[in-house]
Design a protein around this motif. Structure first.
Motif, short mmCIF file in Angstrom:
data_model
loop_
_atom_site.label_atom_id
_atom_site.label_comp_id
_atom_site.label_asym_id
_atom_site.label_seq_id
_atom_site.Cartn_x
_atom_site.Cartn_y
_atom_site.Cartn_z
N ALA A 119 0.42 -1.07 0.21
CA ALA A 119 0.03 -0.02 -0.16
C ALA A 119 0.89 1.06 0.15
O ALA A 119 0.35 2.41 0.42
CB ALA A 119 -0.70 0.14 1.53
N ALA A 120 2.35 0.69 -0.61
CA ALA A 120 2.80 1.94 -0.25
C ALA A 120 2.64 3.29 -0.58
O ALA A 120 1.70 3.80 -2.28
CB ALA A 120 4.63 1.70 -0.82
N GLN A 121 2.61 4.64 -0.28
CA GLN A 121 2.35 5.90 -1.30
C GLN A 121 3.27 6.76 -1.51
O GLN A 121 3.36 7.65 -2.33
CB GLN A 121 1.42 6.90 -0.34
N CYS A 122 4.65 6.88 -0.95
CA CYS A 122 6.25 7.44 -1.66
C CYS A 122 5.91 6.96 -2.85
O CYS A 122 5.76 6.58 -3.43
CB CYS A 122 7.05 6.52 -1.07
N LYS A 123 5.69 8.40 -3.46
CA LYS A 123 5.78 9.00 -4.82
C LYS A 123 7.25 9.05 -5.86
O LYS A 123 8.30 9.41 -5.71
CB LYS A 123 5.06 9.80 -5.45
N ALA A 124 7.36 8.18 -7.02
CA ALA A 124 8.14 8.71 -7.87
C ALA A 124 7.71 8.81 -9.13
O ALA A 124 7.16 8.10 -9.53
CB ALA A 124 9.31 7.48 -8.55
N THR A 125 7.88 9.95 -9.70
CA THR A 125 7.03 10.98 -10.61
C THR A 125 9.07 10.65 -11.78
O THR A 125 9.42 11.05 -11.25
CB THR A 125 7.28 11.75 -10.36
N PRO A 126 8.32 10.66 -13.45
CA PRO A 126 8.72 11.14 -13.93
C PRO A 126 9.07 12.50 -14.09
O PRO A 126 8.62 13.73 -13.86
CB PRO A 126 7.94 10.92 -15.88
N GLN A 181 14.18 -0.86 23.16
CA GLN A 181 15.25 -1.69 22.87
C GLN A 181 17.09 -1.26 22.72
O GLN A 181 17.24 -2.14 22.25
CB GLN A 181 15.13 -2.83 21.88
N ASP A 182 16.90 -0.58 23.18
CA ASP A 182 18.04 0.77 23.05
C ASP A 182 18.13 -0.16 21.29
O ASP A 182 19.64 0.25 21.37
CB ASP A 182 19.49 0.04 23.66
N GLU A 183 17.44 1.07 20.48
CA GLU A 183 18.12 0.72 18.56
C GLU A 183 16.91 2.00 18.75
O GLU A 183 16.37 1.81 18.59
CB GLU A 183 17.61 -0.25 18.55
N ARG A 184 18.28 2.77 17.71
CA ARG A 184 17.71 3.71 16.87
C ARG A 184 16.93 3.05 15.56
O ARG A 184 17.75 2.45 14.67
CB ARG A 184 19.07 4.31 16.88
N THR A 185 15.83 3.80 14.85
CA THR A 185 16.07 3.07 13.74
C THR A 185 15.28 4.71 13.22
O THR A 185 15.44 5.98 13.86
CB THR A 185 14.89 2.59 13.95
N ASN A 186 15.10 5.18 12.17
CA ASN A 186 14.80 6.92 11.84
C ASN A 186 12.95 6.24 10.62
O ASN A 186 12.58 5.80 10.74
CB ASN A 186 15.64 7.12 10.29
N ILE A 187 12.85 7.32 10.87
CA ILE A 187 11.86 8.37 9.75
C ILE A 187 12.49 9.29 8.73
O ILE A 187 13.61 10.02 9.22
CB ILE A 187 9.99 8.66 10.68
N THR A 188 12.91 8.82 7.48
CA THR A 188 13.25 9.69 6.19
C THR A 188 12.00 10.24 5.60
O THR A 188 11.16 9.75 5.28
CB THR A 188 13.80 8.19 5.72
N PHE A 189 11.98 11.40 5.36
CA PHE A 189 11.38 12.33 4.21
C PHE A 189 11.73 12.78 2.69
O PHE A 189 13.24 13.01 2.85
CB PHE A 189 10.68 14.14 5.07
N TYR A 190 11.70 12.35 1.76
CA TYR A 190 12.13 12.63 0.61
C TYR A 190 10.94 13.60 -0.15
O TYR A 190 10.14 13.66 -0.29
CB TYR A 190 11.86 11.76 -0.41
N ARG A 244 11.81 11.28 -9.93
CA ARG A 244 11.59 12.53 -8.69
C ARG A 244 10.97 11.31 -7.49
O ARG A 244 9.93 11.09 -7.57
CB ARG A 244 10.98 14.06 -8.57
N ILE A 245 11.45 12.03 -6.14
CA ILE A 245 11.06 11.03 -5.21
C ILE A 245 10.51 11.62 -4.17
O ILE A 245 11.50 13.24 -4.41
CB ILE A 245 11.81 9.79 -4.92
N ASP A 246 8.73 11.83 -3.85
CA ASP A 246 8.54 12.70 -2.78
C ASP A 246 8.23 12.02 -2.19
O ASP A 246 7.01 10.75 -2.10
CB ASP A 246 7.74 13.93 -3.28
N GLY A 247 7.97 11.79 -0.26
CA GLY A 247 6.91 11.17 0.36
C GLY A 247 7.93 11.05 1.65
O GLY A 247 8.90 11.79 2.25
N THR A 248 7.17 9.58 2.40
CA THR A 248 7.36 9.68 3.63
C THR A 248 8.12 8.36 3.92
O THR A 248 7.06 7.54 3.14
CB THR A 248 6.91 9.91 5.13
N LYS A 249 9.35 7.65 4.76
CA LYS A 249 9.76 6.34 4.86
C LYS A 249 9.95 5.85 6.55
O LYS A 249 9.84 7.02 7.24
CB LYS A 249 11.00 5.48 3.76
N MET A 250 9.17 5.49 7.01
CA MET A 250 8.80 4.81 8.65
C MET A 250 9.97 3.38 8.48
O MET A 250 9.85 2.81 8.15
CB MET A 250 7.09 4.76 9.00
N PHE A 251 11.12 3.99 9.74
CA PHE A 251 11.35 2.22 10.28
C PHE A 251 12.29 2.46 9.23
O PHE A 251 13.23 1.50 9.36
CB PHE A 251 10.49 1.46 10.93
#
Ligand SMILES: Cc1cc2nc3c(=O)[nH]c(=O)nc-3n(C[C@H](O)[C@H](O)[C@H](O)COP(=O)(O)OP(=O)(O)OC[C@H]3O[C@@H](n4cnc5c(N)ncnc54)[C@H](O)[C@@H]3O)c2cc1C
Length: 365
Positions: free
Chosen positions: A253-260, A320-329, A266-273
């Motif tokens: 169901a991913a929504q992060c967009k790639a447009t020609p 659990q003493d672990e870092r993950t990330n949210i990443t924005f494009y 061009r990449i626009d959107g957000t990825k979690m974890f």
């Protein structure tokens, strides 16, 4: 039904299988005169009593009303699973006994195991692999470096990664023609245990092996040169960019967009974890290229540089003493040569990646 029926059954099947393995480990240990034999017997008894009780409880529920009838054998399993462990008394006491036997020197009389047809020795190649890894850590890894070791991505050390690549200790299971070491699964298993023992079994390595295999199969010459070759030489590492704030299990169901965009995308959107994104160079990303097609179509995969303009990385910490990330494009530009697989056929590329993550072999990719 997956969550309610299939998942618990799959979990319990592996627990019963694990119980069988523990019994064989104990029998083998008796035959070998291993000092741990007594403790392993107690552990096998404790584990199997617990696993059997939970397995029959779930089995009764799965059968519904029929689970209570005498027409189905499940009630017999229920009886055996509850009664047999009680021959030893409370099964919970066995875990204490295991502790005393393994760590407090308590001795016990062992039976004769006879001829044992099961062997846990991983063989000469595995032994040589472990010796090589031990020698590597002895020679290259200082106490200062060890202070920063951590089970998560945060323990990644680029210098060690480069030295491991130079010593051909990365990509152990890959075939030689792909630039790997081509060791047997036994030797690879022994190697993973050895890295674990040294405290350096970093997720970056497994993820690199997974992403590398996907690039090898689906990538252009350019992305192979820029990313795969540099992964093999230990210079870059990559993250996985599948999950999003609104799609995790339902990954397609991913929504992060790639447009020609000109000759590229061009990449626009957000990825979690996006674990490791704060230290990685690229992310293997699932994007939506056509919102008008059904959910599983219209997806495309790319390698996206994480140091590119328009990428923002913010930490997400776990208990659990672990870092993950949210990443924005935000309007991140990438060349078409960084596409992996055909446009709108990302499910094919992604399935190959997931197959590897779920423990499948490269041959199936
Ligand atoms: C520490 C950490 C590191 C991670 N690293 C990465 C990474 O590097 N890259 C990456 O892409 N992702 C990563 N993930 C994401 C991980 O893969 C997702 O958390 C996972 O896919 C679950 O998605 P979700 O968190 O959105 O939960 P959901 O999908 O919202 O699930 C919540 C609950 O609902 C249940 N559920 C969902 N769908 C159904 C259904 N159809 N039927 C029945 N039950 C259902 C689930 O089993 C679960 O119990 C990481 C997660 C963590 C916690």
């Amino acid at each position: 039904t997956f969550q309610a029926i299939s998942h618990p059954m799959a979990d319990l099947l592996s627990e019963v299988d694990g119980g069988r393995l523990l019994v064989w480990r104990a029998i083998r240990a008796i035959a070998d005169g291993d000092a741990k034999a007594g403790g392993l017997i107690s552990l096998a008894g404790w584990w199997n009593a617990d696993a059997a009780a939970r397995t029959v409880a779930q089995a009764l529920h799965t059968f519904g009303g029929y689970g209570l009838t005498t027409e189905y054998d499940v009630h017999l399993y229920n009886l055996r699973a509850k009664a047999w462990p009680l021959v030893w008394g409370d099964p919970q006491l066995l875990i204490e006994e295991a502790g005393r036997r393994l760590y407090a020197g308590e001795a016990t009389v062992l039976p004769d195991a006879g001829d044992v047809p099961v062997d846990f020795d991983l063989g000469d190649e595995a032994r040589a692999m472990v010796a090589e890894i031990d020698a590597f850590f002895e020679k290259h890894v200082t106490d200062e470096m060890r202070k920063d070791f951590h089970y998560s991505w945060e323990g990644y050390n680029p210098r060690i990664n480069k030295m491991l690549a130079d010593a051909r200790l990365l990509f152990l299971g890959w075939p030689k023609e792909m630039g790997g070491r081509g060791v047997t699964p036994y030797a690879k298993l022994a190697a993973m245990d050895a890295f674990e023992r040294h405290g350096y079994n970093n997720p970056a390595h497994n993820v690199a092996a997974m992403i590398g295999a996907v690039i090898h199969r689906f990538g252009s010459d350019e992305v192979k040169r820029d990313v795969l070759d540099r992964m093999l030489s230990g210079e870059v590492i990559c993250s996985l960019g599948y999950s999003e704030p609104a799609s995790g299990s339902d990954v397609f169901a991913a929504q992060c967009k790639a447009t020609p965009d000109g000759n590229g995308w061009r990449i626009d959107g957000t990825k979690m974890f996006t674990s490791g994104a704060n230290i990685a160079d690229y992310v293997l990303m699932l994007t939506r290229t056509n919102p008008d097609l059904p959910k599983h179509k219209g997806l495309t995969m790319f390698m996206v540089p994480l140091k590119a303009e328009g990428v923002t990385i913010q930490p997400v910490h776990t208990f659990q003493d672990e870092r993950t990330n949210i990443t924005f494009y935000d309007g991140v530009k990438i060349p078409d040569s960084y596409r992996l697989g055909a446009v709108d056929e990302g499910v094919r590329t992604m399935s190959a990646g997931l197959e590897l993550e779920h423990g499948g072999s490269f041959a199936k990719v």
